[in-house]
Structures are given as C-alpha cells and as structure tokens.
Design an enzyme around this catalytic site. Structure first.
Site, PDB file in Angstrom:
ATOM      1  N   GLU A  54     -27.177 -32.251  -9.579  1.00 25.44           N
ATOM      2  CA  GLU A  54     -26.100 -32.593 -10.503  1.00 25.44           C
ATOM      3  C   GLU A  54     -24.883 -31.657 -10.412  1.00 25.44           C
ATOM      4  OE1 GLU A  54     -27.590 -33.233 -14.472  1.00 25.44           O
ATOM      5  OE2 GLU A  54     -28.873 -34.884 -13.808  1.00 25.44           O
ATOM      6  N   GLU A 112     -33.852 -38.594 -10.282  1.00 26.22           N
ATOM      7  CA  GLU A 112     -34.432 -38.361 -11.605  1.00 26.22           C
ATOM      8  C   GLU A 112     -34.332 -39.638 -12.423  1.00 26.22           C
ATOM      9  OE1 GLU A 112     -32.761 -35.190 -13.910  1.00 26.22           O
ATOM     10  OE2 GLU A 112     -32.846 -33.737 -12.267  1.00 26.22           O
TER      11      GLU A 112
END
Length: 627
Positions: free
Chosen positions: A238, A455
């Site tokens: 991220e 994820e």
C-alpha cells in the site's frame, strides 16, 4: 509442489494448467517487534527502536509445524509473507539483522516441506510504527530531523502507544495525510523534485531512502535465493503518495477524514511549534463532515530536532511573514513541477517499481514481481520497457464492514468510491463489479498481467465484539461468505487478510486495534483438533479448483448446502487432470460428484479430487455435494 509461472493473464504450472492460488497473509503481528514484545498499545520501550528484534515473527520456529500443518489442511498453500524494513535494518543505516534473516530462511524452508509457496511482502502502513503504522525504521524519521517523542503532540501523527486505549476505530489511515508520513513518502518517492535541498548523510533524501530500502530487501532476497518455494517479491505494501499531487496546501486532503485533520499548511505550522485550532472530522455512512475545532499543540512544542528546520519551509513552500504569521509561498508546490502536473503512480511509483524489480532480480533472476499502487487508485500504464513478469496485486475490502465493524445484509460500501450500496442483490452485483475492475485495469494498463488480490477479508470484532461473548460468529461467516463469493465469481486468486498466531480477543492482531485473523488462541478449545481456534471456517474453508486443464469459466460455492459448481473449457493439449481442493472440514463424510462428461478420482486423505474428460475439448461441469 508444481512449478508456478506466468502465461498471458494466468498463473500456470509445468503442465500448462491454470492455477488458482488460494492464499493468506502471514501475519498481522509481523508488523511489531517480538523482543521486546511491543503490540501497538504498549508505550514502555516504544522509543528504543534500534534495540528490537523481529525474530519469531510470524511465530517461533518450534511452532512452525503446528501452523503450517493447519494452513495446509485449510487449503492455504500460497502465503503473502510479511516482513518489514524495520525488521531487517532497525539498528541504523546499513546495519542488518542477520539473525532475523536467518530465521526467515528457516521458516520458509519449513513452509517448503509442507508444499507451501510464498511471496515476500515488504509491508508498511503509513510509513512506520512511529507514525501510527509499521514498516520503516525509526531512524528514517530522525534523519529527516523529526523528534519521535513529539509526533502526536504536534499533530504530525496519531500513534496508538502515545494516544492510549481506546484507540479510535480505523483512525490509523488518517496518518497518510498527516505531516510525518506525508513528508516521508514525498521524500522517498519524489524528494529530488519536491525537496531538492534536503539531504540525508550527504545524499539526496530520495536516493538515500530508496537505496537503503531496496538494499535491505536485496539482503533478504540474497539469503532466500536457494528457496524454491519463494516465487517473488511485492514492491511495497500500500504505497502512499503523501503530499505528492496535492493541489492546494490550504485545503484538507485525503479520505477518510476522522478526528483531528489539519490542512497540509496547518500541519507544517503546528510541527514548527505554533499552536493552531484545526478541524475535527467524523465519518458516517452519509459521508465525511467537520463537527468541531480543537486547539493542537497548545504548549508550542517543535517536532524538529535541534539544528533542523521544517523540511518544507527549508524548500521554500512556506515561511513566517514580517508580522510573525505563517504565509504560504507555493500553494501548488506538490501539484506541479516545471509546469508538469504530477501523477504519483505514473511519475514516481512506476520508476521505483522498475528499480526494485531490477535489483531483486539481480539476486533471484526468476522472481515474479507483485505490484500494488495506492489503494483505490488505478494502476500505472506499463509498457514494453518496464519490468516483465509482473502480477497486479491490489487490495479490496467490503468497505462498510471494514470501517464500521458492523455487518448488514442490506448495507455495504464501494471500496473505490466510498459510496454506500443498498439491498443484498445490489451488494452482490457491486462486489462483483468492484473486483472485475481490477481485471480490466490489468488488461488495459498492465498488458494483461495476472491479478492476485493481495488482501481481502473481514474484521472479526464486529458488532462490539459480540461473538467473543456469546460464541456466535454467524455475522462474520455471512460477511466473509459475501466477499468470497465475489472473489469466486471473478475466478480470482488472492490472499485473505490474515492469519495471526498470537491473536487475542482483547488486542486482536496486536496492531492498532485490528482483528482480522481467521485463527485465535482465544477461540481454541481443543489444541488436538487442528480446526479448533478457527473463526467462521464454514465460510473460509471452501472447495476450489487448484489446477485446471484449460480455462476456468464459472465457480460458485453455496456454504449452506455445501454445494460447489465449477465449469471450465478443456484444453486438449494439456496432458494432466484438473485438480480440486475438497476440504474435509466441509465434507467429513465424503462427497458426491456429478461430472457427466468425464471421470473423477477422490483422494480424501489429500483433500483432492481429480477430473479427466471423457472426450477432449469443450465445456466441462463438475458439481460437488456432501455424501
């Protein structure tokens, strides 16, 4: 263990079969040190960041058999294995923790003995533990001139250890837009353009930070180059743009806005020791709104260490005027450079990802590189001159359940837009479309790279932790099933977030109040039962096609009826059967199979079903029921 490689938009094995990778993230608590044990709510020892160890994350070596046996039994044979930059290089620049590297090698060697593949995830959230997340060593902030003790007092970050419990729900992502993390990401990705006057140990900040980050990952890659089950590396979990691309420093930037939320200019002024009233924001289903103002840094504490000035003041972004009031000199400093409007993913993440891929492949030439951009932003456009053999690994969550820790069959959220979605039918369609968007991006932007959802998952502390009191995890099962159905409808590979061996009901995954682990010791009533400690397993453990002799077409599992239906188009050039994972948890008494166009063989001890077509080619259908 079959070979894994990439062909067109698929993962394939040595027979040419299409692989569906059912993975899991290991582990949520790998973000925090093991010695001393420092879950994010503990302040004692928090600032001794050079004297820590991550040996034992995700679990001690003597527990490896227990956990890998469970993951194998549950069908999770592909791991997104979390490590952090801090774990490798916490003691100082160029000072590597080789004990930790040797430990990781031993753990992954053990995983190989269970037939489990892994890719390495250099994990970070909002830069560092010291800015409310995890990842980068504390010394990176110190070299930028920050005093870690005053990050929260000056409004530069909200940190669990400094704030104390209860830590506000899902407030940690707001650190991406606060001064400390936003500054560090701007330096890391774009320091040459945005902070040309800022140096670290005599080197431009961007080059210094990227060089050390990649060198640390290379150090680990070098140690793992002999491990056949290590298939590749993610570039960075991220990545965040920080201040890059902000149009006006006088306006609040980023979402969600929650709690104290200064504008970028206000954040710079606060960190320089000038008290200010800033907006306090709330986030509800109807959206973000400012609800109050609050005085921040009333004591006038400076974030910057003695001998350091605000980086952005030093680089001409703002200054103190003749009357003693702050004034903004370059309101569009982060938006344009030499007349060019900045695009984070294209201008900064892409060159970094190429550099990362090139250097990792100097250690492991066959490494697959997994790339993910800032959540909810499009992938960069990848050309022929960019790194080959990449996988698009974006993240996706049921946004409403994630943010509000509440499950409703009638309300959900769009992860990309943040807007609510109503009614079960519309939610089902929206989830399918949200995930299909990633496949479209991979085709249009990344040359048809395979998609692997890095994820996805649900919080288990739903509805004020009711399940921990009454043992009823039905809401969690419904939420998980809804997400899993969307993954399956798109025939996607992915990794659940997460499996945390030391999860507890009180502190969840040991990090920022999050509780996503599908396993918890606090739910483990019988250590002799490999399933004991599992949460919502009726939704988590699902049959799926492991290797398909052709092209997958349709997959659906009904968790209540325990009925799985799978269609695929057979490729007659593939001389190997189609294999499916059949979890004994769902089918303790065996299975019934409908496969009218072929023959099946069931191996219950291996939880495996093989299918071979009676005639080559064509569409084949397999339906599985409980016996």
């Amino acid at each position: 263990m079959s070979i894994l490689s990439i062909r067109n938009s698929d993962f394939v094995d040595e027979f040419g079969r299409t692989l569906m990778l059912r993975g899991i993230n290991l582990a949520g608590s790998s973000k925090i040190p093991s010695r001393p044990h420092l879950p994010t709510h503990i302040r004692d020892g928090f600032f001794n960041h050079r004297e820590v160890s991550f040996v034992g994350r995700p679990f001690p070596l003597d527990e490896a058999d227990e956990h890998f046996a469970r993951l194998k039994k549950w069908g999770f044979t592909f791991l997104r294995f979390l490590i952090t930059w801090e774990a490798i290089e916490h003691a100082g620049p160029g000072m590597y923790d080789d004990e930790y590297i040797h430990y990781v090698h031993a753990i992954l060697e053990k995983a190989h003995s269970y037939g489990i593949r892994v890719f390495i995830d250099p994990h970070q959230d909002v830069w560092s533990r010291f800015t409310g997340g995890d990842g980068a060593p504390g010394w990176t902030l110190e070299l930028a001139g920050m005093d870690l003790r005053y990050l929260q007092e000056t409004g530069a970050a909200i940190v669990h250890a400094l704030h104390g419990d209860p830590f506000p729900r899902m407030i940690w992502p707001t650190n991406a837009h606060k001064l400390a993390a936003a500054t560090m990401f701007a330096l890391f990705f774009a320091g040459n353009d945005l902070a040309p006057k800022t140096f670290m140990e005599g080197e431009p900040a961007q080059e210094f930070l990227q060089r050390h980050y990649i060198a640390a990952m290379r150090r680990l890659a070098h140690a793992l180059r002999d491990q056949p089950n290590v298939v590749g590396f993610d570039t960075m979990n991220e990545p965040v743009r920080g201040y890059i691309g902000i149009e006006d420093l006088n306006e609040c930037c980023g979402r969600p806005r929650l709690g104290d939320f200064p504008t970028p200019l206000e954040a710079m002024v606060l960190a320089s020791g000038i008290p200010l009233e800033v907006g306090v924001w709330d986030f509800k289903l109807s959206g973000n709104r400012k609800i109050a103002s609050r005085l921040i840094n009333p004591k006038g504490q400076r974030l910057w260490r003695e001998g350091f000035e605000c980086i952005w003041r030093s680089n001409g972004v703002w200054d103190i005027g003749p009357t003693g009031q702050p004034r903004l000199l370059r309101p569009f400093h982060f938006h344009q450079v030499n007349g060019r409007t900045l695009n984070f993913n294209q201008d900064y993440f892409q060159p970094f990802a190429n550099r990362f891929a090139r250097e990792i492949r100097e250690e492991i030439p066959q490494a697959i590189i997994f790339i993910e951009t800032e959540p909810s932003t499009p992938a960069p456009h990848w050309g022929k001159e960019d790194a080959p053999r990449i996988v698009y690994a974006p993240h996706w969550y049921d946004a409403y359940t994630l943010v509000f820790k509440h499950y409703s069959s009638w309300v959900a959220g769009d992860f990309h837009t943040g807007k609510p979605v109503f009614t079960p039918w519309a939610i089902e369609r929206s989830f399918r479309e949200q995930l299909a968007r990633f496949k479209h991006e991979a085709k249009e932007h990344l040359g048809g790279a395979p998609v692997f959802i890095g994820e996805f998952g649900i919080p288990f502390d739903l509805n004020n932790r009711r399940a921990f009191r009454n043992g009823d995890f039905s809401a969690q099962s419904k939420a998980m099933d809804r997400s899993m159905r969307a993954i399956e409808a798109n025939l996607l590979s992915g990794a659940l977030w997460n499996y945390t061996p030391d999860n507890t009901n009180q502190h969840g995954d040991q990090w920022n109040g999050e509780d996503f682990s599908i396993f918890s010791r606090d739910q483990q009533t019988d250590p002799e039962d490999i399933h004991s400690g599992g949460r919502a397993l009726d939704a988590v453990l699902r049959p799926y096609p492991v290797a398909t002799a052709g092209k997958p077409v349709y997959l659906r599992f009904d968790r209540k009826k325990k009925r799985m239906e799978y269609h695929f188009e057979h490729d007659p050039t593939i001389n190997a059967p189609t294999e499916l994972f059949i979890p004994s948890f769902q089918y303790p008494s065996g299975i019934r199979v409908e496969a009218p166009a072929g023959q099946t063989r069931y191996f219950p001890e291996d939880q495996r079903l093989e299918y071979s077509p009676a005639e080559p080619g064509g569409i084949h259908r397999i339906i599985i029921f409980p016996a």
